[in-house]
Each structure stands twice: as structure tokens, then as C-alpha cells.
Design a protein around this motif. Structure first.
Motif, PDB file in Angstrom:
ATOM      1  N   TRP A  32       0.870  -1.192   0.000  1.00  0.00           N
ATOM      2  CA  TRP A  32       0.000   0.000   0.000  1.00  0.00           C
ATOM      3  C   TRP A  32       0.896   1.228   0.000  1.00  0.00           C
ATOM      4  O   TRP A  32       2.132   1.112  -0.124  1.00  0.00           O
ATOM      5  CB  TRP A  32      -0.958  -0.008   1.187  1.00  0.00           C
ATOM      6  N   VAL A  41      -6.848  -0.381   5.412  1.00  0.00           N
ATOM      7  CA  VAL A  41      -6.623  -1.452   4.453  1.00  0.00           C
ATOM      8  C   VAL A  41      -6.897  -2.782   5.129  1.00  0.00           C
ATOM      9  O   VAL A  41      -6.455  -3.021   6.254  1.00  0.00           O
ATOM     10  CB  VAL A  41      -5.167  -1.421   3.935  1.00  0.00           C
ATOM     11  N   GLN A 317     -10.405  -2.649  -3.021  1.00  0.00           N
ATOM     12  CA  GLN A 317      -8.992  -2.353  -2.770  1.00  0.00           C
ATOM     13  C   GLN A 317      -8.131  -2.665  -3.987  1.00  0.00           C
ATOM     14  O   GLN A 317      -7.183  -1.936  -4.292  1.00  0.00           O
ATOM     15  CB  GLN A 317      -8.493  -3.150  -1.559  1.00  0.00           C
TER      16      GLN A 317
END
Length: 619
Positions: A32, A41, A317
């Protein structure tokens, strides 16, 4: 699947798993970034070799913390909710898994963001752009070394078969970016580029088997990054084809799901009914609605359950990850009508919160303008309101330009259908966001659709590049590639010149016949003209009721007026410019942007049968 060691994620010490098992850990997302709006996340940790028997998770890294741990019914998975505070710095985040006094530490990468959100990437596409749709495997082979990858299920390589792989790749596209620029193309949409490790029919890419791996037969992650960088250097844009309705049967989430409810489960295989009406029909039976959204496309493509919050987070995501990782500018969403609409809205909202200038448009292959409008931002008073900014405009294709050119002129037929479809634009919040098309990987090649009539094909391209919305061309249509959807492999043949030794080469013109060269030159001329035309890129539109098969419309702004006249009849027709007084008033002359022929607006003109003029007006 991406193994952690290949991403510099070190397994520092492990006693509760054997060394062989330790090497099978994977994390999703694989990394990330600091400074993201999406700073929460959900990290999926997967071990294919053994159960993850964890009592405690600890993390010591400034600005990053574990908020919650989720265990799944399948002990191969662990889900961690991570919070990345605004002050966190880039680096490897050590995540320690503790079990009965023993531990394993995983280093999870946290990167700095790429610069230029909305300026250098995630720029969006708009009506000023011209999109070309490509099948990577069928466009050009720039690196024969990656044609076959040992260990992958599909080892086919046979250009004589419409169902086998042919060897096209990212380098083949990169080698020919100047060709796209010669056509006025400003954005490339590639069919899905993620790993498609299925046994057969892998050329199209829609049966993804690992969301975080770029297919190595295309050039892998390095090749996709190189393609994005090359596009930006050519002032072009990259469009991702996102698939979150289904996946390939050999995806690890299908073969080894964290829980049964990550997928839509049926007692026996149940195919979707493909009836979008069931989502908004006031008389629809709930069972039909369920079959539309929860039914599978085919047995080889398991259907995601978007109402499972873990599944929904995984999909959302991964899209954010792709935009940031590869510098994607826009997203086309496959099979948009089959997705759970509540999930779709939430996913769109999160993407646009992170990337405000990103463009999204959905594949909504439906019946009628109202049905199509339901799946995009609209002016309809309905309980559910879609937030999808744009849609592929199949209505302007199936109920527009095709009947305009293929049906006889009549009160309710022929070109009147194109006029009627466009007149319903009042249902869209912004019809300029709609993506116009003539054909695609799922639809008849347009040249075949019009029975190989070059005149009609030329009219269609002139309409595509001058009507409101965002024009999208399917590779090879500019050189009259043919193919009917029976079966779909005939729609997906190789671009001429993309392989060494091709006798016909559309890049150089070698081997093209006179008609192919003429249409290619038409697209090049009009495509490049459009690059400098403020009226065609951003201008308003006004059209007139068709008469005798003649349909006229104008694109205009304060700086330019372009008049478009198509004669869809098989007879020449007289044109009296005085009929269009609202738009021609004050102008003296019209110049054909293709032929440079001049026409005086105070004199009658005669347009030949099955012909279109694109005229720039001057005072």
C-alpha cells in the motif's frame, strides 16, 4: 499468485510451520502507500500449505496499527484491518504473527505515492478523447520470448486457431504507439491484463485467476508499467478493464475460498437470466432478481458475492491498487448490469474519493435507453440512483447507427431511430460521458454488420468521431477487419502487421487494398482534425428531424461550428442550408474537412447517395 519472497517480504522466523509451508504465504494487497485517502486497508494473509493458527498479531511501526483481526472458516486465511495514519513513512511494515509462544514476522511494503494524481495519472477520459479498444494477445507480438510461460495451463500458440493464444503483448503495443497517434487516438483500453491461468480460451482475459498478478505472457508487471510510462510520454491515457462480477474457476478464491459465502452458491449450476429489467421492474419476482444478480455467467466463471463485506473490500482495494500502482487513467467495468448495484455505487464512490478526476464507465448491454440510463447517473426519479459517471452507449449502436444504415428509410425506421435514440438524452445526467462504439470484442465487426458496404462503414466512422460523447474504436475496424459473432473468436483476429512475416501490414500500408487504405486515411484525417476541434471535443449539439433519409446535426461552441450531414438513402438528395437557420445564420461558407471542398451556404447543394459530409462553417 505472487509469493511474498518475490516482493521482498521476508519470513524472518517460523517454528509453528515447516519451511516448505512458510514459503507459501501471500498477502493481498501486496503493498500500500502512505498519504492515501484510503488509509484503512484490509490485508488478506493466505497460506496454502497449512492452517494459520494465530493467537495474537503484533505490529510495531510508527503510524501503522492493527485495528482488528478476522478469522475465516477456512484456516488458510487471516484478515487484518490496518490503519495507516497520515504521518506514517514509507518502509517495510513488520507484522508478527504469534502462536503458542512462537512467532513469524512478515515485512509488508508501504510505499510513497506516485506524484500527480489527476494530472499525470488518474486523469480520466472525456469527450475530448478518442479511445482504441485492444485485445493484447491479438494486436502485435513485440517479444516472442513470453509467448509461452512454463507452468501455465494454456500452452497453446497457434495463430491459425481463433481459440488459441497468438502471442501479442505489451511490447507489441508500445512498438506502435505512433500509429495510434496518427489516427488521433488518445487513450488505449486493453481487455483484462491480469493473470488468466485457465486451461483454454485465455485470449480475452475475463477469467482472472489472480487479481494482483499481471499476466506474464503479456510482459508481466514490468511490461504493464512500461506501457503506462510510454503512453504518458506520448500524451496518451491508460484504461483498465475491471471485472468484479466473476473470476476464473482456477482463481484461489474459487479453489480455496475463505468462506463459502464469498461466492454466490446454488444447489446446482444456475446461469444468470441476463434480464436487467428485474432490478427495476415494479412487477419483477424476487426470484428473477436474484437469478439476474447471483446467477453465474458460465460454469468456468464463479460469481462474486458483493454482499459479503470482505469480498467487497477485496475487490474495491484491488482497483485502487491498480490505479495507484500502474497510473491508470480510467476504468471500464465489465458486465456492470450483473453486479450488485449497492456494491457498485460504494466501489465507485471510494475510487472517486481517492482519485477525483478518474473516469469510470460501465458495460450496460441492455434493452432500451431507460434501461441503459438506470445504470449510470441519470435524471430519473427512482429509489436507486446509480453514481456511475458514464456507460458504453449500446443504444446508439443497436438502436442508432446500425438501423440508420441498414434499415429502409421510413417514418419510424432507418435513420429516424438514430435521431430518436439521441433525442432521449434528457434521461442522462451528462450524455457527454457516454462512450460511443461501432463494434467490440463481443459484437459483430461493423464492416460485417453493414454487409461489407464501404460507404456505410465510412459514414459510421464519421458519425462516431463527430457525435456527442466519447468515441471508441475497436482495433482493426479502420482497415475493414471483418467478423461475425458466430462464434466470438471471429471477432478477435490478429491485427495485420502485428507479427513478423505478415503479408498485410496496416502499420506501413503494405498489402492493404484500395478500400482499406481509403477508410484508414479517412479515420486518420478526421481523428487528427478532431484533436484540434473544440466543437467536436466539447461543443454542444443540435440536430434536426431527418427527412428523406437525410439527418443533419451540428456541434458548436463560441469558437467553431461543425455541420454533419448524412444521407442514408440510396438516392442523391438536395440540401437547402436555409433549413438550418438557427446554426448557419451568419456563416457564408462550409469546408469539407475530409476533401477540403468549399460550399456556399446561400446556394443549394446535392449530397450523393449513402454519403456523409463533415463541414466546418466560416463567416
Amino acid at each position: 499468485m505472487r509469493i511474498l519472497s518475490s516482493l521482498a517480504i521476508a519470513l524472518l522466523w517460523c517454528c509453528f510451520l515447516s519451511p516448505a509451508h512458510a514459503q507459501s504465504f501471500s498477502c493481498y494487497p501486496t503493498n500500500w502507500w502512505v498519504g492515501m485517502t484510503t488509509n484503512r486497508v484490509q490485508l488478506m494473509i493466505r497460506n496454502t500449505g497449512a492452517s494459520i493458527d494465530i493467537q495474537k498479531v503484533s505490529l510495531q511501526y510508527p503510524g501503522v496499527r492493527v485495528e482488528k483481526l478476522h478469522r475465516t472458516p477456512n484456516p488458510h486465511y487471516l484478515l487484518l484491518d490496518l490503519v495507516i495514519e497520515p504521518g506514517a513513512k514509507a518502509g517495510n511494515v513488520p507484522i508478527t504473527l504469534n502462536s503458542k509462544g512462537k512467532s513469524l514476522t512478515i515485512q509488508w511494503p508501504l510505499h510513497n505515492r506516485r506524484g500527480g494524481n489527476g494530472k499525470d495519472y488518474a486523469r480520466g477520459v472525456g469527450s475530448e478523447d478518442f479511445i482504441s479498444l485492444l485485445i493484447t494477445d491479438r494486436f502485435a507480438n513485440g517479444d516472442p520470448a513470453n509467448d509461452r510461460i512454463p507452468g501455465m495451463r494454456d500452452q497453446s500458440l497457434n495463430r491459425d486457431s481463433i481459440y488459441h493464444r497468438h502471442g501479442g503483448d505489451f511490447q507489441g503495443i508500445i512498438n506502435h504507439l505512433d500509429y495510434f497517434r496518427s489516427l488521433g487516438v488518445t487513450a488505449l483500453w486493453l481487455l483484462p491484463v491480469q493473470e488468466n491461468n485457465m486451461p483454454n480460451r485465455t485470449e480475452h482475459g475475463y477469467a482472472i485467476t489472480d487479481h494482483y498478478t499481471i499476466d506474464p505472457r503479456f510482459g508481466g508487471e514490468a511490461g504493464y508499467l512500461k506501457l503506462g510510462d510510454s503512453l504518458r510520454k506520448h500524451n496518451m491515457k491508460l484504461i483498465l478493464d475491471a471485472v468484479y462480477n466473476h473470476m476464473g474457476l482456477y482463481h484461489f478464491l474459487a479453489q480455496d475460498p475463505p468462506a463459502p459465502d464469498w461466492l454466490h452458491q446454488w444447489p446446482a449450476f444456475t446461469q444468470t437470466n441476463s434480464r436487467e429489467q428485474t432490478l427495476f421492474d415494479p412487477y419483477a419476482a424476487p426470484s428473477e432478481h436474484k437469478k439476474m444478480v447471483n446467477g453465474w455467467f458460465v460454469k468456468e466463471m464463479p460469481d462474486f458475492n458483493h454482499s459479503n463485506p470482505f469480498m467487497a473490500t477485496f475487490l474495491t482495494q484491488h482497483l485502487i491498487w491498480y490505479v495507484e500502482k500502474f497510473g491508470v487513467d480510467a476504468i471500464r467495468v465489465d458486465t456492470y448490469t450483473y453486479n450488485d448495484p449497492v456494491f457498485s455505487n460504494a466501489c465507485n464512490e471510494q475510487l472517486l474519493r481517492e482519485f477525483p478526476r478518474l473516469t469510470l464507465f460501465g458495460e450496460s448491454k441492455v434493452n432500451g435507453v431507460l434501461n441503459q440510463a438506470y445504470y449510470t447517473q441519470n435524471n430519473l426519479d427512482l429509489p436507486f440512483k446509480s453514481n456511475m459517471p458514464g456507460t458504453l452507449d449500446f443504444q446508439c449502436l443497436q438502436n442508432g447507427i446500425i438501423p440508420a444504415l441498414m434499415e429502409p428509410v421510413g417514418w419510424m425506421s432507418g435513420v429516424y431511430k438514430l435521431y430518436n435514440t439521441l433525442s432521449q438524452d434528457m434521461v442522462y445526467k451528462n450524455p457527454m460521458n457516454n462512450v460511443l462504439l461501432l463494434d467490440s470484442h463481443d459484437d459483430n465487426r461493423f464492416f460485417s454488420e453493414v454487409k461489407e458496404d464501404v460507404r456505410k462503414h465510412e459514414i459510421a466512422f464519421q458519425w462516431l468521431l463527430t457525435c456527442r460523447g466519447i468515441p471508441q474504436m475497436y482495433y482493426g475496424s479502420e482497415v475493414l477487419m471483418k467478423g461475425l459473432n458466430n462464434p466470438d473468436g471471429w471477432l478477435r483476429q490478429d491485427f495485420p502487421g502485428g507479427w513478423e512475416g505478415d503479408k498485410k501490414n496496416a502499420f506501413t500500408g503494405e498489402g492493404l487494398n484500395a478500400d482499406e487504405r481509403r477508410v484508414q486515411q479517412l479515420v486518420q484525417q478526421l481523428g487528427r482534425y478532431r484533436l484540434g476541434s473544440s466543437a467536436l471535443k466539447k461543443g454542444k449539439m443540435m440536430h434536426y428531424v431527418p427527412e428523406n433519409g437525410v439527418y443533419a446535426y451540428f456541434r458548436y461552441d463560441d469558437n467553431q461550428t461543425v455541420m454533419c450531414i448524412m444521407n442514408t438513402s440510396e438516392h442523391k438528395q438536395a440540401i437547402d442550408f436555409r433549413k438550418y437557420t438557427e446554426r448557419v445564420n451568419g456563416f457564408q461558407q462550409a469546408t469539407n474537412v475530409i476533401t477540403n471542398e468549399k460550399l456556399a451556404l446561400d446556394q443549394a447543394a446535392e449530397i450523393p447517395a449513402m454519403k456523409m459530409w463533415v463541414l466546418e462553417l466560416s463567416r
